[in-house]
Design a protein around this motif. Sequence first.
Motif, PDB file in Angstrom:
ATOM      1  N   ALA A 273       0.833  -1.201   0.000  1.00 41.03           N
ATOM      2  CA  ALA A 273       0.000   0.000   0.000  1.00 41.03           C
ATOM      3  C   ALA A 273       0.867   1.250   0.000  1.00 41.03           C
ATOM      4  N   GLU A 274       2.126   1.109   0.399  1.00 41.75           N
ATOM      5  CA  GLU A 274       3.049   2.232   0.445  1.00 41.75           C
ATOM      6  C   GLU A 274       4.429   1.774   0.002  1.00 41.75           C
ATOM      7  N   TYR A 275       5.199   2.731  -0.499  1.00 40.75           N
ATOM      8  CA  TYR A 275       6.536   2.421  -0.999  1.00 40.75           C
ATOM      9  C   TYR A 275       7.508   3.494  -0.517  1.00 40.75           C
ATOM     10  N   THR A 276       8.726   3.080  -0.245  1.00 42.12           N
ATOM     11  CA  THR A 276       9.782   4.038   0.054  1.00 42.12           C
ATOM     12  C   THR A 276      10.482   4.383  -1.251  1.00 42.12           C
ATOM     13  N   ILE A 277      11.300   5.397  -1.198  1.00 42.54           N
ATOM     14  CA  ILE A 277      12.058   5.768  -2.385  1.00 42.54           C
ATOM     15  C   ILE A 277      12.995   4.631  -2.793  1.00 42.54           C
ATOM     16  N   SER A 278      13.518   3.906  -1.792  1.00 38.71           N
ATOM     17  CA  SER A 278      14.397   2.762  -2.087  1.00 38.71           C
ATOM     18  C   SER A 278      13.623   1.631  -2.762  1.00 38.71           C
ATOM     19  N   ASP A 279      12.371   1.413  -2.325  1.00 36.06           N
ATOM     20  CA  ASP A 279      11.542   0.377  -2.949  1.00 36.06           C
ATOM     21  C   ASP A 279      11.360   0.668  -4.436  1.00 36.06           C
ATOM     22  N   LEU A 280      10.993   1.909  -4.748  1.00 38.81           N
ATOM     23  CA  LEU A 280      10.740   2.278  -6.143  1.00 38.81           C
ATOM     24  C   LEU A 280      12.025   2.284  -6.957  1.00 38.81           C
ATOM     25  N   SER A 281      13.090   2.746  -6.343  1.00 40.92           N
ATOM     26  CA  SER A 281      14.383   2.753  -7.020  1.00 40.92           C
ATOM     27  C   SER A 281      14.788   1.341  -7.434  1.00 40.92           C
ATOM     28  N   ALA A 282      14.638   0.407  -6.517  1.00 38.73           N
ATOM     29  CA  ALA A 282      15.005  -0.983  -6.802  1.00 38.73           C
ATOM     30  C   ALA A 282      14.059  -1.605  -7.829  1.00 38.73           C
ATOM     31  N   GLU A 283      12.769  -1.363  -7.673  1.00 44.69           N
ATOM     32  CA  GLU A 283      11.785  -1.968  -8.581  1.00 44.69           C
ATOM     33  C   GLU A 283      11.977  -1.524 -10.025  1.00 44.69           C
ATOM     34  N   PHE A 284      12.241  -0.224 -10.226  1.00 44.84           N
ATOM     35  CA  PHE A 284      12.331   0.313 -11.581  1.00 44.84           C
ATOM     36  C   PHE A 284      13.780   0.459 -12.069  1.00 44.84           C
ATOM     37  N   ASP A 285      14.733   0.036 -11.224  1.00 41.40           N
ATOM     38  CA  ASP A 285      16.149   0.089 -11.568  1.00 41.40           C
ATOM     39  C   ASP A 285      16.574   1.499 -11.993  1.00 41.40           C
ATOM     40  N   ILE A 286      16.206   2.462 -11.157  1.00 38.96           N
ATOM     41  CA  ILE A 286      16.605   3.847 -11.361  1.00 38.96           C
ATOM     42  C   ILE A 286      17.189   4.365 -10.049  1.00 38.96           C
ATOM     43  N   THR A 287      17.844   5.495 -10.112  1.00 36.34           N
ATOM     44  CA  THR A 287      18.447   6.038  -8.902  1.00 36.34           C
ATOM     45  C   THR A 287      17.410   6.801  -8.080  1.00 36.34           C
ATOM     46  N   THR A 288      17.700   6.936  -6.808  1.00 34.34           N
ATOM     47  CA  THR A 288      16.819   7.744  -5.956  1.00 34.34           C
ATOM     48  C   THR A 288      16.876   9.198  -6.413  1.00 34.34           C
ATOM     49  N   ARG A 289      17.992   9.599  -6.955  1.00 29.83           N
ATOM     50  CA  ARG A 289      18.120  10.970  -7.484  1.00 29.83           C
ATOM     51  C   ARG A 289      17.121  11.204  -8.617  1.00 29.83           C
ATOM     52  N   THR A 290      16.936  10.215  -9.463  1.00 32.52           N
ATOM     53  CA  THR A 290      15.963  10.324 -10.556  1.00 32.52           C
ATOM     54  C   THR A 290      14.563  10.520  -9.997  1.00 32.52           C
ATOM     55  N   ILE A 291      14.219   9.759  -8.983  1.00 33.24           N
ATOM     56  CA  ILE A 291      12.894   9.878  -8.373  1.00 33.24           C
ATOM     57  C   ILE A 291      12.726  11.258  -7.743  1.00 33.24           C
ATOM     58  N   ARG A 292      13.752  11.739  -7.066  1.00 31.49           N
ATOM     59  CA  ARG A 292      13.684  13.079  -6.465  1.00 31.49           C
ATOM     60  C   ARG A 292      13.554  14.157  -7.548  1.00 31.49           C
ATOM     61  N   PHE A 293      14.197  13.940  -8.695  1.00 29.96           N
ATOM     62  CA  PHE A 293      14.080  14.877  -9.817  1.00 29.96           C
ATOM     63  C   PHE A 293      12.623  14.964 -10.280  1.00 29.96           C
ATOM     64  N   TYR A 294      11.976  13.815 -10.444  1.00 28.05           N
ATOM     65  CA  TYR A 294      10.568  13.816 -10.855  1.00 28.05           C
ATOM     66  C   TYR A 294       9.696  14.481  -9.796  1.00 28.05           C
ATOM     67  N   GLU A 295      10.072  14.318  -8.557  1.00 30.80           N
ATOM     68  CA  GLU A 295       9.355  14.986  -7.467  1.00 30.80           C
ATOM     69  C   GLU A 295       9.530  16.507  -7.569  1.00 30.80           C
ATOM     70  N   GLU A 296      10.774  16.959  -7.804  1.00 29.55           N
ATOM     71  CA  GLU A 296      11.048  18.396  -7.954  1.00 29.55           C
ATOM     72  C   GLU A 296      10.260  18.998  -9.108  1.00 29.55           C
ATOM     73  N   LYS A 297      10.051  18.214 -10.150  1.00 35.88           N
ATOM     74  CA  LYS A 297       9.305  18.682 -11.322  1.00 35.88           C
ATOM     75  C   LYS A 297       7.795  18.631 -11.103  1.00 35.88           C
ATOM     76  N   GLY A 298       7.375  18.141  -9.947  1.00 39.13           N
ATOM     77  CA  GLY A 298       5.957  18.099  -9.631  1.00 39.13           C
ATOM     78  C   GLY A 298       5.222  16.909 -10.205  1.00 39.13           C
ATOM     79  N   LEU A 299       5.956  15.928 -10.700  1.00 38.13           N
ATOM     80  CA  LEU A 299       5.324  14.749 -11.280  1.00 38.13           C
ATOM     81  C   LEU A 299       4.942  13.721 -10.220  1.00 38.13           C
ATOM     82  N   LEU A 300       5.647  13.730  -9.099  1.00 36.59           N
ATOM     83  CA  LEU A 300       5.353  12.821  -7.989  1.00 36.59           C
ATOM     84  C   LEU A 300       5.181  13.657  -6.725  1.00 36.59           C
ATOM     85  N   SER A 301       4.288  13.215  -5.850  1.00 36.22           N
ATOM     86  CA  SER A 301       4.022  13.961  -4.612  1.00 36.22           C
ATOM     87  C   SER A 301       3.923  13.019  -3.417  1.00 36.22           C
ATOM     88  N   PRO A 302       5.057  12.510  -2.967  1.00 34.93           N
ATOM     89  CA  PRO A 302       4.997  11.605  -1.805  1.00 34.93           C
ATOM     90  C   PRO A 302       4.695  12.397  -0.530  1.00 34.93           C
TER      91      PRO A 302
END
Length: 131
Positions: free
Chosen positions: A3-32
Motif C-alpha cells: 500500500a506504500e513504498y519508500t524511495i528505495s523500494d521504487l528505485s530498486a523496482e524500476f532500476d533507477i536512482t533515488t536521485r531520478t525519483i527526487r528529480f521527478y518529485e522536484e518537477k511536480g510529477l510525484l508527490s509523496p
Amino acid sequence: MAAEYTISDLSAEFDITTRTIRFYEEKGLLSPRREGSSRIYTPADRTKLRLILRGKRLGFTLEESRSIIDMYDPEAGNHEQMQSLLAKIREKRHQLEQQLHDIEVMMLDLRDSEERCLEAMASPDQSAKQS
C-alpha cells in the motif's frame, strides 16, 4: 502489492536512482507524503512513475508525459487520455521514420564519398589530372 513504498523500494523496482525519483518529485510529477525525512509513495505515485518511465522510453518529454498523466479520468473511461496518447505515439513514430530516412540518405552519401576517396587513392595520376 504494498500500500506504500519508500524511495528505495521504487528505485530498486524500476532500476533507477533515488536521485531520478527526487528529480521527478522536484518537477511536480510525484508527490509523496513525508514522515520525518522519509518519503512515502502511494500506489498512484508508483503508477505515475511507471508511466513517466514508459513515456521516456517512447521518447516523450516530461511535459508530454505530464499532460497525458494529468488527463487520467477513469470515470470518463480515459477516452481523452487515450486519444492524446495515440496522437503522441503517431507523432513520435513519424519523427522516427523521418530520422530513419535521413540516416539512410546520409549512409548513401557516406558510401559514395568513401568510394570516391578510395578511387582517388587507387589512381593518384587520375586525381592529379582532375585538379
